[in-house]
Design an enzyme around this catalytic site. Sequence first.
Site, mmCIF file in Angstrom:
data_model
loop_
_atom_site.group_PDB
_atom_site.id
_atom_site.type_symbol
_atom_site.label_atom_id
_atom_site.label_comp_id
_atom_site.label_asym_id
_atom_site.label_seq_id
_atom_site.Cartn_x
_atom_site.Cartn_y
_atom_site.Cartn_z
ATOM 1 C CG ASP A 70 -0.454 0.345 2.491
ATOM 2 O OD1 ASP A 70 0.765 0.574 2.594
ATOM 3 O OD2 ASP A 70 -1.220 0.404 3.460
ATOM 4 C CG LEU A 71 -0.018 3.945 -2.868
ATOM 5 C CD1 LEU A 71 -0.726 4.989 -3.737
ATOM 6 C CD2 LEU A 71 1.250 3.448 -3.545
ATOM 7 N N GLY A 118 -9.096 0.695 -1.516
ATOM 8 C CA GLY A 118 -8.330 1.865 -1.096
ATOM 9 C C GLY A 118 -7.020 1.961 -1.862
ATOM 10 C CG ASP A 119 -3.565 3.303 0.277
ATOM 11 O OD1 ASP A 119 -4.513 2.957 1.005
ATOM 12 O OD2 ASP A 119 -2.452 3.582 0.728
ATOM 13 C CD GLU A 120 -4.412 -4.139 1.752
ATOM 14 O OE1 GLU A 120 -3.776 -5.057 2.286
ATOM 15 O OE2 GLU A 120 -5.502 -3.716 2.190
#
Length: 211
Positions: free
Chosen positions: A84-85, A125-127
């Site tokens: 993730d980010l 999400g960002d994952e």
Amino acid sequence: MADPMTIASGISAAGALVSAWQLRRRALRAEAEIELLQAELAAERHAASHDPLTGLPNRRAFFRLAAALLTDPAGQPLVAVVLDLDNFKQVNDRYGHAAGDQVLVSVAQRLAAFAGPNLVARLGGDEFAGLLASPTADRRWIEHATRRLCEALAAPIPLGTRSIQVTASVGLAPVHCPTQLTDALCRADAAMYEAKTLGPARPARQLVAEC
């Protein structure tokens, strides 16, 4: 004077031509409707299994496709990847959600380009997650591959007249059989969060879970 039989025969032939033409039109219309329904069904199936923003497989599709890969007797060793980010919320807060969406799309494209034919997905999400085939799945190969992935993700992302740079924390874990998929993803996820806590002290921002 025209022969009534000839007239009747002509009328019958004309009627047959009209009927044949109408039947042909109906058949073509039915074929078009079937093609439309098939296209709509394919679109619905794609939407049900893919993330609408990035186009990558979604969480449900990832687990289904991963299970199929792990049951392939001719398959190579596989490594589960979770990333993730870092500080992604700051992107949305500073540049807006449209910019955040563009970052996610760019990350998805880079991840897919890095993975090639391997399975990658957006979990939410960002994952993101992936299942990468490797020649040996040993620690050296995994660390090298992850370093390259982190470098690819860290390249500047153009946003209109500006560009921003994001980094990702990555965790990996070898997968040996279908029953270990969930466990491998949990170990990869734990390694990812451990990498995130290390901050800039670990430039590659990646850890490998023990086999």
